[in-house]
Motif scaffolding. Structure first.
Motif, short mmCIF file in Angstrom:
data_model
loop_
_atom_site.label_atom_id
_atom_site.label_comp_id
_atom_site.label_asym_id
_atom_site.label_seq_id
_atom_site.Cartn_x
_atom_site.Cartn_y
_atom_site.Cartn_z
N LEU A 260 -71.01 -6.38 -7.82
CA LEU A 260 -71.53 -5.14 -7.25
C LEU A 260 -72.51 -5.51 -6.16
O LEU A 260 -73.51 -6.19 -6.43
N ASN A 261 -72.19 -5.11 -4.95
CA ASN A 261 -73.00 -5.46 -3.78
C ASN A 261 -73.23 -6.97 -3.69
O ASN A 261 -74.32 -7.45 -3.38
N GLY A 262 -72.19 -7.73 -4.00
CA GLY A 262 -72.22 -9.18 -3.87
C GLY A 262 -72.80 -9.92 -5.05
O GLY A 262 -72.76 -11.16 -5.08
N GLN A 263 -73.34 -9.21 -6.04
CA GLN A 263 -73.96 -9.84 -7.20
C GLN A 263 -73.05 -9.71 -8.42
O GLN A 263 -72.44 -8.65 -8.63
N PRO A 264 -72.95 -10.75 -9.24
CA PRO A 264 -72.09 -10.66 -10.44
C PRO A 264 -72.53 -9.52 -11.35
O PRO A 264 -73.73 -9.28 -11.54
N LEU A 265 -71.55 -8.83 -11.89
CA LEU A 265 -71.84 -7.76 -12.84
C LEU A 265 -72.36 -8.39 -14.13
O LEU A 265 -71.74 -9.29 -14.69
N ALA A 266 -73.51 -7.93 -14.60
CA ALA A 266 -74.13 -8.48 -15.82
C ALA A 266 -73.65 -7.72 -17.04
O ALA A 266 -73.70 -6.48 -17.08
N ASP A 267 -73.21 -8.43 -18.05
CA ASP A 267 -72.62 -7.79 -19.22
C ASP A 267 -73.57 -6.82 -19.90
O ASP A 267 -73.15 -5.77 -20.40
N THR A 268 -74.83 -7.14 -19.96
CA THR A 268 -75.78 -6.32 -20.72
C THR A 268 -76.48 -5.25 -19.89
O THR A 268 -77.19 -4.40 -20.44
N THR A 269 -76.30 -5.28 -18.60
CA THR A 269 -76.91 -4.28 -17.72
C THR A 269 -76.14 -2.97 -17.79
O THR A 269 -74.91 -2.96 -17.85
N VAL A 270 -76.86 -1.85 -17.79
CA VAL A 270 -76.23 -0.53 -17.81
C VAL A 270 -76.06 -0.05 -16.37
O VAL A 270 -77.01 -0.07 -15.59
N TYR A 271 -74.87 0.39 -16.02
CA TYR A 271 -74.56 0.87 -14.68
C TYR A 271 -74.13 2.34 -14.75
O TYR A 271 -73.43 2.75 -15.67
N ARG A 272 -74.57 3.10 -13.76
CA ARG A 272 -74.16 4.50 -13.68
C ARG A 272 -72.83 4.56 -12.92
O ARG A 272 -72.69 4.05 -11.81
N VAL A 273 -71.81 5.17 -13.56
CA VAL A 273 -70.45 5.22 -13.03
C VAL A 273 -70.03 6.68 -12.87
O VAL A 273 -70.38 7.53 -13.70
N VAL A 274 -69.28 6.97 -11.82
CA VAL A 274 -68.70 8.31 -11.66
C VAL A 274 -67.18 8.18 -11.71
O VAL A 274 -66.59 7.24 -11.17
N THR A 275 -66.54 9.13 -12.38
CA THR A 275 -65.10 9.19 -12.47
C THR A 275 -64.71 10.66 -12.62
O THR A 275 -65.56 11.55 -12.45
N ASN A 276 -63.46 10.94 -12.92
CA ASN A 276 -63.09 12.34 -13.19
C ASN A 276 -62.99 12.57 -14.69
O ASN A 276 -62.98 11.63 -15.48
N ASN A 277 -62.95 13.84 -15.08
CA ASN A 277 -62.99 14.15 -16.51
C ASN A 277 -61.73 13.69 -17.24
O ASN A 277 -61.76 13.49 -18.45
N PHE A 278 -60.65 13.49 -16.52
CA PHE A 278 -59.44 12.95 -17.14
C PHE A 278 -59.68 11.52 -17.64
O PHE A 278 -59.42 11.21 -18.80
N LEU A 279 -60.20 10.67 -16.78
CA LEU A 279 -60.50 9.30 -17.20
C LEU A 279 -61.66 9.27 -18.19
O LEU A 279 -61.65 8.50 -19.15
N ALA A 280 -62.67 10.10 -17.95
CA ALA A 280 -63.82 10.12 -18.86
C ALA A 280 -63.42 10.46 -20.28
O ALA A 280 -64.08 10.06 -21.24
N GLY A 281 -62.30 11.19 -20.43
CA GLY A 281 -61.80 11.54 -21.76
C GLY A 281 -60.88 10.47 -22.34
O GLY A 281 -60.24 10.72 -23.37
N GLY A 282 -60.81 9.31 -21.70
CA GLY A 282 -59.97 8.22 -22.20
C GLY A 282 -58.55 8.26 -21.72
O GLY A 282 -57.69 7.54 -22.25
N GLY A 283 -58.25 9.09 -20.70
CA GLY A 283 -56.89 9.23 -20.20
C GLY A 283 -56.34 7.99 -19.55
O GLY A 283 -57.08 7.08 -19.16
N ASP A 284 -55.01 7.96 -19.43
CA ASP A 284 -54.27 6.87 -18.78
C ASP A 284 -54.46 5.52 -19.47
O ASP A 284 -54.31 4.47 -18.84
N GLY A 285 -54.81 5.52 -20.74
CA GLY A 285 -54.94 4.26 -21.46
C GLY A 285 -56.23 3.52 -21.19
O GLY A 285 -56.25 2.28 -21.21
N PHE A 286 -57.35 4.26 -20.96
CA PHE A 286 -58.66 3.65 -20.73
C PHE A 286 -59.67 4.17 -21.76
O PHE A 286 -60.61 4.90 -21.44
N PRO A 287 -59.48 3.80 -23.04
CA PRO A 287 -60.32 4.37 -24.10
C PRO A 287 -61.78 3.95 -24.04
O PRO A 287 -62.62 4.60 -24.66
N THR A 288 -62.11 2.89 -23.31
CA THR A 288 -63.51 2.46 -23.25
C THR A 288 -64.41 3.53 -22.65
O THR A 288 -65.61 3.58 -22.94
#
Length: 620
Positions: free
Chosen positions: A554-582
């Motif tokens: 993210l912005n050239g820096q490795p994504l840290a496993d324990t860091t919390v990131y704010r993500v935006v998506t649509n409500n279809f994916l947010a509900g686990g759609g298309d095989g993305f249950p995480t």
């Protein structure tokens, strides 16, 4: 004369199920809508032919679909200089385009002219993911158009649930939404009425959780004097994985085979032996054997009339195959959909007998014409008599007057919404992918979602946007000018065609480890057989090789496993759609505005928009 039901034959959704112990867990009596008999005499003799006309995946395409969406493969040619059977072939496409409800209605009417005993049926996704002409009015125009072309029965598909199951019930039963007279660029009942479907909408395997109550009838029985044919309608059991979770909350989607098989003894108890399944699940044709002028065989892409008896075949991993192999032998035919593919194939039933399975592509470009011989003594269809063929909906016939008037009415009503120019593009912005699966249009949509202020709320602004590729339905074309706008001008209609679902944007918290888990789900679990590469916003990048995730930054820096990131998506994916249950593990979920509004606002703010380099997703 086409056999039609009367209004008294309608059954509202939500019939309570009761039957044998097996059927109790699935579907049962009372969940049927039964048609009245035709007023003509039964044909003389012991046997007579019944015609079934069928189609699927119409998706509200009232006007003729444009570009590649209005083409189908009709033949093949050898590439220049080809001399060997292993040489490359090219597909020959329909030259003038196919589809459009004005032409579909005419073709169906002509097909019925010499077939008094005729029924028209469909296999789901008639609405949803529709062009603006229908989508702007909650798909009420499409239901009206299907009424006009004399549709008798349809199964529901996954897209019938795009606006939730209560809205689906309104499609079946009628009534209006108080949606603010055009709020969010939609307007229910612009002429103050909507009577719903004249045809039977069926959902045998969709029940209210914890009950045996179907949300719509499970089956319908069509009576033609001495003949009785039952139609069982179902959507795919995996519908919850591919629709917005909130729209189906409180519902259960039952196994297709168990549902239909439990209904067979119930139908037989009612004296019905002729049974057809309408199912919104399908197959994908494999390569077809084609012969050149010298009778040399070539493996080519299947044509619109691909028949398994004529060199075509279904890919052995097609979901419809195990379903067809498991359905009770008493079921005489299967009309399928969902995959948008054309095929006419026989699949062995559990007794080892051939059974016809058909699909008519999508968007009203084809219909399937099937002839079934009915034996009055056996009160059943003679299985070996079933013959099917896919027929092109060419545009060289007269337009159906009623459909033309309906389109003209809604084009006038939609014009203020559709014709508004919202931005400019400097060239085509399309879905052509780099080797890693990144597209220019995916970049644009992800960036628009990241920039949308409606998703901030009480939280920090998102730093990553993730967009599902299946939600991007069309390209932005520089030369397009549906409303007379200048080249490069993008209208709301064009933007809506790209994102037609009216999904809400959702911001949420995920750890770096969870984001990596999502990326791995692009090619594992439900997506193991077909990758779904999420489109990502600027600043976020990753690489992969096969099914191995590489560096994620993210912005050239490795994504840290324990860091919390704010993500935006649509409500279809947010509900686990298309095989993305995480996504379901996310914290601090916050709903913003509609995705189409974010897309339109971003185009307005960044005009003229020019596509950038595809360097966010890299295949190693």
């Amino acid at each position: 004369m086409h056999m039609r039901k009367t209004s008294t034959a309608r059954l509202a959704g939500g019939a309570v199920i009761a039957a044998t112990a097996v059927a109790l867990a699935l579907v049962g009596p009372g969940s049927a809508a039964t048609a009245v008999s035709d007023d003509k005499k039964t044909p003389p003799g012991q046997q007579f032919d019944i015609q079934l006309l069928s189609f699927n995946d119409f998706h509200g395409n009232l006007e003729p679909p444009a570009g590649s969406s209005g083409r189908l493969v009709i033949d093949h040619l050898l590439a220049p200089g080809a001399t060997r059977p292993t040489d490359v072939t090219t597909d020959t496409l329909t030259p003038a385009g196919v589809g459009g409800v004005e032409y579909l209605a005419t073709h169906l009417a002509q097909a019925r002219e010499s077939n008094h005993w005729s029924l028209t049926v469909a296999a789901g996704d008639l609405i949803g993911a529709s062009p603006l002409l229908s989508g702007a009015f909650h798909d009420e125009p499409t239901i009206e158009a299907l009424n006009a072309l004399k549709l008798d029965v349809s199964a529901v598909g996954n897209h019938e649930f795009d606006e939730g199951y209560v809205e689906l019930q309104r499609m079946a039963n009628g009534g209006c939404i108080d949606d603010g007279d055009g709020a969010n660029n939609q307007n229910s009942c612009p002429d103050r009425k909507f009577r719903g479907a004249d045809f039977d909408y069926l959902a045998a395997n969709v029940v209210k959780a914890g009950t045996n109550e179907t949300i719509l009838p499970a089956y319908t029985i069509k009576k033609m004097k001495s003949a009785k044919i039952a139609f069982i309608g179902m959507t795919l059991k995996d519908t919850p994985d591919i629709v917005t979770a909130s729209g189906i909350a409180g519902l259960e989607f039952k196994d297709e085979v168990a549902t239909a098989n439990a209904l067979v003894p119930e139908l037989k108890a009612k004296g019905v032996n002729a049974i057809v399944v309408l199912i919104h699940q399908g197959g994908v044709p494999g390569q077809q054997t084609w012969y050149d002028q010298n009778n040399n065989p070539y493996q080519v892409n299947p044509s619109y009339d691909a028949a398994c008896a004529n060199g075509a075949q279904l890919d052995p991993t097609s979901p419809i195959i195990p379903i067809a192999q498991g359905l009770d032998p008493a079921i005489d035919m299967i009309i399928s959909g969902h995959t948008h593919q054309p095929y006419v194939c026989s699949i062995k039933d559990p007794a080892g007998q051939d059974r016809m399975v058909t699909s008519a592509s999508s968007f009203g470009r084809l219909y399937t014409d099937t002839t079934l011989t009915y034996d009055k003594k056996a009160d059943d269809i003679i299985r070996t008599s079933v013959k099917s063929a896919n027929v092109l909906v060419t545009r060289d016939v007269a337009k159906d007057k009623a459909e033309t008037e309906l389109i003209a009415k809604y084009k006038t009503l939609v014009a203020p919404i559709a014709s508004k120019v919202i931005g400019q593009i400097s060239s085509d912005i399309n879905r052509a992918a780099n080797p890693g699966g990144e597209t220019a249009l995916g970049d644009l949509i992800a960036d628009a979602q990241l920039a949308d202020p409606s998703v901030v709320g009480p939280y920090a602004p998102p730093v990553i946007a993730l967009m599902n590729p299946g939600g991007i339905r069309a390209d932005l074309t520089y030369s397009a000018s549906s409303w007379g706008e200048a080249p490069g001008a993008v209208t709301f209609e064009e933007a809506f065609t790209v994102q037609p679902f009216n999904n809400y944007l959702v911001s949420l918290d995920l750890t770096g480890a969870q984001i990596k888990q999502l990326l791995n789900q692009q090619w594992s679990g439900a997506n193991a057989s077909a990758k779904k590469i999420l489109q990502v916003s600027a600043g976020f990048a990753y690489s992969y090789s096969g099914t191995t995730l590489g560096a994620v930054t993210l912005n050239g820096q490795p994504l840290a496993d324990t860091t919390v990131y704010r993500v935006v998506t649509n409500n279809f994916l947010a509900g686990g759609g298309d095989g993305f249950p995480t996504f379901l593990q996310a914290q601090n979920v916050y709903y913003g505005g509609l995705d189409i509004d974010a897309f339109a606002a971003y185009l307005t703010a960044h005009s003229p928009y020019a596509p950038g380099a595809l360097n966010r997703i890299t295949l190693q």
